[in-house]
Write an enzyme that holds these catalytic residues in place. Structure first.
Site, PDB file in Angstrom:
ATOM      1  N   ASP A  60      30.967  14.110  92.413  1.00 40.41           N
ATOM      2  CA  ASP A  60      30.312  13.201  91.469  1.00 40.41           C
ATOM      3  C   ASP A  60      30.922  13.436  90.079  1.00 40.41           C
ATOM      4  O   ASP A  60      31.034  14.598  89.645  1.00 40.41           O
ATOM      5  CB  ASP A  60      28.812  13.566  91.472  1.00 40.41           C
ATOM      6  CG  ASP A  60      27.968  12.597  90.685  1.00 40.41           C
ATOM      7  OD1 ASP A  60      28.502  11.914  89.788  1.00 40.41           O
ATOM      8  OD2 ASP A  60      26.750  12.548  90.967  1.00 40.41           O
ATOM      9  N   ASP A 125      37.041  -6.853  80.825  1.00 36.52           N
ATOM     10  CA  ASP A 125      36.918  -7.924  79.812  1.00 36.52           C
ATOM     11  C   ASP A 125      35.457  -8.261  79.538  1.00 36.52           C
ATOM     12  O   ASP A 125      35.145  -8.901  78.526  1.00 36.52           O
ATOM     13  CB  ASP A 125      37.695  -9.181  80.238  1.00 36.52           C
ATOM     14  CG  ASP A 125      37.211  -9.830  81.534  1.00 36.52           C
ATOM     15  OD1 ASP A 125      36.315  -9.269  82.201  1.00 36.52           O
ATOM     16  OD2 ASP A 125      37.732 -10.908  81.879  1.00 36.52           O
ATOM     17  N   GLU A 126      34.550  -7.845  80.438  1.00 36.78           N
ATOM     18  CA  GLU A 126      33.131  -8.201  80.243  1.00 36.78           C
ATOM     19  C   GLU A 126      32.546  -7.565  78.989  1.00 36.78           C
ATOM     20  O   GLU A 126      31.488  -7.982  78.519  1.00 36.78           O
ATOM     21  CB  GLU A 126      32.293  -7.796  81.463  1.00 36.78           C
ATOM     22  CG  GLU A 126      32.759  -8.498  82.707  1.00 36.78           C
ATOM     23  CD  GLU A 126      31.688  -8.659  83.785  1.00 36.78           C
ATOM     24  OE1 GLU A 126      30.514  -8.340  83.528  1.00 36.78           O
ATOM     25  OE2 GLU A 126      32.053  -9.117  84.875  1.00 36.78           O
ATOM     26  N   TYR A 149      25.476  -3.825  83.156  1.00 34.32           N
ATOM     27  CA  TYR A 149      26.786  -3.299  83.581  1.00 34.32           C
ATOM     28  C   TYR A 149      27.774  -3.305  82.417  1.00 34.32           C
ATOM     29  O   TYR A 149      28.379  -2.273  82.096  1.00 34.32           O
ATOM     30  CB  TYR A 149      27.343  -4.140  84.750  1.00 34.32           C
ATOM     31  CG  TYR A 149      28.834  -3.967  84.936  1.00 34.32           C
ATOM     32  CD1 TYR A 149      29.366  -2.772  85.411  1.00 34.32           C
ATOM     33  CD2 TYR A 149      29.726  -4.995  84.604  1.00 34.32           C
ATOM     34  CE1 TYR A 149      30.747  -2.612  85.550  1.00 34.32           C
ATOM     35  CE2 TYR A 149      31.098  -4.843  84.739  1.00 34.32           C
ATOM     36  CZ  TYR A 149      31.603  -3.642  85.218  1.00 34.32           C
ATOM     37  OH  TYR A 149      32.964  -3.479  85.349  1.00 34.32           O
ATOM     38  N   LYS A 153      29.702  -0.227  80.367  1.00 38.93           N
ATOM     39  CA  LYS A 153      31.167  -0.088  80.286  1.00 38.93           C
ATOM     40  C   LYS A 153      31.624  -0.075  78.820  1.00 38.93           C
ATOM     41  O   LYS A 153      32.530   0.677  78.446  1.00 38.93           O
ATOM     42  CB  LYS A 153      31.858  -1.235  81.039  1.00 38.93           C
ATOM     43  CG  LYS A 153      31.714  -1.187  82.546  1.00 38.93           C
ATOM     44  CD  LYS A 153      32.401   0.006  83.202  1.00 38.93           C
ATOM     45  CE  LYS A 153      33.899  -0.059  83.118  1.00 38.93           C
ATOM     46  NZ  LYS A 153      34.528   1.081  83.854  1.00 38.93           N
TER      47      LYS A 153
HETATM   48  P1  NAD Z   1      34.202  -0.295  93.237  1.00 38.14           P
HETATM   49  O1  NAD Z   1      32.732  -0.466  93.109  1.00 38.14           O
HETATM   50  O2  NAD Z   1      34.930  -0.930  94.372  1.00 38.14           O
HETATM   51  O3  NAD Z   1      34.564   1.260  93.282  1.00 38.14           O
HETATM   52  C1  NAD Z   1      33.939   2.206  92.461  1.00 38.14           C
HETATM   53  C2  NAD Z   1      34.227   3.594  93.049  1.00 38.14           C
HETATM   54  O4  NAD Z   1      33.634   4.572  92.187  1.00 38.14           O
HETATM   55  C3  NAD Z   1      33.650   3.798  94.440  1.00 38.14           C
HETATM   56  O5  NAD Z   1      34.619   4.371  95.293  1.00 38.14           O
HETATM   57  C4  NAD Z   1      32.494   4.760  94.209  1.00 38.14           C
HETATM   58  O6  NAD Z   1      32.236   5.608  95.316  1.00 38.14           O
HETATM   59  C5  NAD Z   1      32.985   5.543  93.002  1.00 38.14           C
HETATM   60  N1  NAD Z   1      31.877   6.133  92.242  1.00 38.14           N
HETATM   61  C6  NAD Z   1      30.727   5.516  91.851  1.00 38.14           C
HETATM   62  N2  NAD Z   1      29.932   6.400  91.217  1.00 38.14           N
HETATM   63  C7  NAD Z   1      30.605   7.590  91.193  1.00 38.14           C
HETATM   64  C8  NAD Z   1      30.296   8.873  90.686  1.00 38.14           C
HETATM   65  N3  NAD Z   1      29.131   9.117  90.049  1.00 38.14           N
HETATM   66  N4  NAD Z   1      31.202   9.854  90.845  1.00 38.14           N
HETATM   67  C9  NAD Z   1      32.375   9.637  91.487  1.00 38.14           C
HETATM   68  N5  NAD Z   1      32.720   8.441  92.010  1.00 38.14           N
HETATM   69  C10 NAD Z   1      31.842   7.417  91.858  1.00 38.14           C
HETATM   70  O7  NAD Z   1      34.789  -0.768  91.835  1.00 38.14           O
HETATM   71  P2  NAD Z   1      36.187  -1.456  91.485  1.00 38.14           P
HETATM   72  O8  NAD Z   1      36.041  -2.913  91.556  1.00 38.14           O
HETATM   73  O9  NAD Z   1      37.260  -0.763  92.238  1.00 38.14           O
HETATM   74  O10 NAD Z   1      36.277  -1.073  89.941  1.00 38.14           O
HETATM   75  C11 NAD Z   1      36.923   0.119  89.513  1.00 38.14           C
HETATM   76  C12 NAD Z   1      36.881   0.183  88.002  1.00 38.14           C
HETATM   77  O11 NAD Z   1      37.532  -0.961  87.448  1.00 38.14           O
HETATM   78  C13 NAD Z   1      35.476   0.182  87.397  1.00 38.14           C
HETATM   79  O12 NAD Z   1      35.472   1.077  86.316  1.00 38.14           O
HETATM   80  C14 NAD Z   1      35.267  -1.252  86.916  1.00 38.14           C
HETATM   81  O13 NAD Z   1      34.390  -1.299  85.846  1.00 38.14           O
HETATM   82  C15 NAD Z   1      36.682  -1.607  86.510  1.00 38.14           C
HETATM   83  N6  NAD Z   1      37.033  -3.036  86.553  1.00 38.14           N
HETATM   84  C16 NAD Z   1      36.804  -3.748  87.702  1.00 38.14           C
HETATM   85  C17 NAD Z   1      37.204  -5.085  87.750  1.00 38.14           C
HETATM   86  C18 NAD Z   1      36.967  -5.912  88.995  1.00 38.14           C
HETATM   87  O14 NAD Z   1      37.169  -7.119  88.968  1.00 38.14           O
HETATM   88  N7  NAD Z   1      36.575  -5.327  90.122  1.00 38.14           N
HETATM   89  C19 NAD Z   1      37.803  -5.685  86.636  1.00 38.14           C
HETATM   90  C20 NAD Z   1      38.010  -4.915  85.473  1.00 38.14           C
HETATM   91  C21 NAD Z   1      37.633  -3.589  85.459  1.00 38.14           C
HETATM   92  O1  DAU Z   2      35.545  -9.547  84.582  1.00 36.45           O
HETATM   93  C1  DAU Z   2      35.715  -8.292  85.174  1.00 36.45           C
HETATM   94  C2  DAU Z   2      34.518  -7.985  86.045  1.00 36.45           C
HETATM   95  O2  DAU Z   2      34.632  -8.827  87.186  1.00 36.45           O
HETATM   96  C3  DAU Z   2      34.435  -6.535  86.466  1.00 36.45           C
HETATM   97  O3  DAU Z   2      34.226  -5.737  85.325  1.00 36.45           O
HETATM   98  C4  DAU Z   2      33.294  -6.315  87.462  1.00 36.45           C
HETATM   99  O4  DAU Z   2      33.313  -4.973  87.934  1.00 36.45           O
HETATM  100  C5  DAU Z   2      33.493  -7.249  88.631  1.00 36.45           C
HETATM  101  O5  DAU Z   2      32.413  -7.135  89.513  1.00 36.45           O
HETATM  102  C6  DAU Z   2      33.619  -8.689  88.142  1.00 36.45           C
HETATM  103  O6  DAU Z   2      32.362  -9.166  87.607  1.00 36.45           O
HETATM  104  P1  DAU Z   2      31.810 -10.641  87.920  1.00 36.45           P
HETATM  105  O7  DAU Z   2      30.368 -10.653  87.728  1.00 36.45           O
HETATM  106  O8  DAU Z   2      32.629 -11.668  87.206  1.00 36.45           O
HETATM  107  O9  DAU Z   2      32.220 -10.719  89.495  1.00 36.45           O
HETATM  108  P2  DAU Z   2      31.442 -11.301  90.764  1.00 36.45           P
HETATM  109  O10 DAU Z   2      32.430 -11.288  91.895  1.00 36.45           O
HETATM  110  O11 DAU Z   2      30.135 -10.655  90.968  1.00 36.45           O
HETATM  111  O12 DAU Z   2      31.182 -12.808  90.344  1.00 36.45           O
HETATM  112  C7  DAU Z   2      32.246 -13.686  90.007  1.00 36.45           C
HETATM  113  C8  DAU Z   2      31.628 -15.012  89.613  1.00 36.45           C
HETATM  114  O13 DAU Z   2      31.034 -15.606  90.784  1.00 36.45           O
HETATM  115  C9  DAU Z   2      30.515 -14.903  88.596  1.00 36.45           C
HETATM  116  O14 DAU Z   2      30.548 -16.026  87.737  1.00 36.45           O
HETATM  117  C10 DAU Z   2      29.240 -14.933  89.443  1.00 36.45           C
HETATM  118  C11 DAU Z   2      29.634 -15.835  90.602  1.00 36.45           C
HETATM  119  N1  DAU Z   2      28.960 -15.531  91.892  1.00 36.45           N
HETATM  120  C12 DAU Z   2      28.994 -14.245  92.345  1.00 36.45           C
HETATM  121  C13 DAU Z   2      28.367 -13.898  93.513  1.00 36.45           C
HETATM  122  C14 DAU Z   2      28.392 -12.472  94.021  1.00 36.45           C
HETATM  123  C15 DAU Z   2      28.318 -16.537  92.614  1.00 36.45           C
HETATM  124  O15 DAU Z   2      28.323 -17.720  92.203  1.00 36.45           O
HETATM  125  N2  DAU Z   2      27.686 -16.187  93.776  1.00 36.45           N
HETATM  126  C16 DAU Z   2      27.666 -14.915  94.252  1.00 36.45           C
HETATM  127  O16 DAU Z   2      27.036 -14.672  95.316  1.00 36.45           O
END
Ligand code: NAD
Ligand code: DAU
Length: 337
Positions: A60, A125-126, A149, A153
């Protein structure tokens, strides 16, 4: 030879980054650290098992003693670990505050103690909030996080930058737009919709479906992170995006088309509370300063991703059971418009 500490290494983006480093820097030692929360999955790292330079540690990031032991001797830290799903942060955000903020604090303190040479904070970017019809997020845009969230961040990335200014901790921050690609947990838009359709279910589009996200393939994101890790200026922020704004409803229709379904599979549901309307990234800085460019166009990347989910049903059907189904029920039942 360098040693790199990668947190969240069993998640969607972190596991892809591990593979990029193994390919690009095969002589580096990789310490992959992950608590294996609901989103962490060791199967994402299957191909790394047996690599002599790769070590997985289940831990963790909030556990200072465990981090202290695991991080010793590392040169780089790339910090992906987070609670990452906006909808879950709306249901309750205690885990987001703990992991995203306090976990980052623990890592920054360990980085100071162990004289880490570069600490890359993976942000989003959020943190900039929502755009109107025009404009783009630049690195100088005001921070205006709107969900628990994104607030967690933003706190983490400001904390990281404060360590640079106060303690000279060698921090760089990246802020990327929405990622897509293989191994994304099926709670996020694209994998949720693909897997629901394969299961013969409907896809829940929030509100009018006219929200805009700026989509980037996970491999392009990670190539950008790698460029910033090696060559970014300390104490600075780099936006990462692919100039690919898409309405949610358009993506939904592209997925339906690829899977041979029609719009009767769409279910419009009550909107996400506080739903940000539009994100769009200006990535001029990373392009001009570091020469990074996205390489994967959206149509090709999306088709490849949908096909990956079709070819890897075992991976996601093992996830879509038990606690996932409880979450799905809590999130989507009684949500019809
Ligand atoms: P994800 O949810 O798929 O993975 C997160 C990982 O972190 C998991 O493997 C989980 O087990 C681990 N984790 C959670 N809590 C933990 C803890 N306390 N200690 C150790 N490990 C822990 O997320 P992702 O989509 O791969 O995102 C990774 C990073 O990128 C995040 O910081 C997220 O904010 C950032 N990010 C994601 C996106 C996106 O679109 N997914 C875009 C921009 C930035
Ligand atoms: O912009 C970067 C972010 O993108 C990351 O920081 C986050 O970790 C990642 O989860 C993502 O956030 P969003 O909220 O944009 O992603 P999500 O896939 O949850 O949703 C994308 C868009 O789709 C958003 O406008 C919400 C919409 N949506 C999502 C879900 C899960 C729906 O309309 N229906 C759904 O069931």
């Amino acid at each position: 030879m360098s040693k790199i500490f990668i947190t969240g290494a069993a998640g969607f983006i972190g596991s892809n980054f591990v593979k990029l480093i193994a390919e690009q820097r095969p002589d580096w030692k990789i310490v992959a650290y992950d608590v294996l929360s609901y989103a962490g999955n060791l199967a994402n790292l299957d191909e790394m098992m047996g690599n002599a330079n790769f070590k997985f540690i289940k831990g963790d990031i909030c556990d200072a003693d465990a981090v202290d032991k695991a991080i010793a001797g590392c040169y780089f830290v790339v910090h992906f670990a987070a609670e990452s799903h906006v909808d879950r942060s709306i249901l309750g955000c205690a885990d987001f505050i703990r992991t995203n903020i306090d976990g980052t604090r623990v890592l920054l303190d360990a980085a100071r103690k162990h004289n880490i040479k570069r600490f890359l904070q993976v942000s989003t970017d959020e943190v900039y909030g929502s755009l109107g019809k025009d404009g783009l997020f630049s690195e100088d845009s005001h921070l205006h996080p709107n969900s628990p969230y994104s607030a967690s961040k933003a706190s983490a990335d400001l904390l990281a930058l404060s360590y640079y200014h106060t303690h000279n901790t060698p921090v760089v921050v990246t802020r990327c737009s929405n990622n897509y690609g293989p191994y994304q947990f099926p709670e996020k838009l694209i994998p949720l919709f693909v897997t629901n359709l394969v299961e013969g279910k409907k896809v829940p589009v929030y509100g009018d479906g006219m929200q805009v996200r700026d989509w980037i393939h996970v491999e392009d994101h990670n190539r950008a992170i790698f460029a910033v890790l090696e060559n970014g200026n300390l104490g600075e922020v780099y936006n990462i995006g692919s100039d690919n704004e898409q309405y949610n409803i358009n993506i939904t229709k592209m997925i339906l088309k690829y899977l041979g379904k029609d719009e009767s599979s769409i279910q419009y549901v009550t909107d996400r509370p506080g739903h940000d309307r539009r994100y769009a990234i200006d990535a001029t800085k990373i392009k001009t300063q570091l020469g990074w460019r996205p390489q994967i166009d959206f149509a090709t990347g999306l088709e490849g991703t949908i096909q990956w989910y079709l070819d890897n049903k075992k991976w996601w059907s093992e996830i879509k059971t038990g606690k996932y189904l409880e979450y799905y029920k809590q999130q989507y039942s009684d949500r019809n418009k």
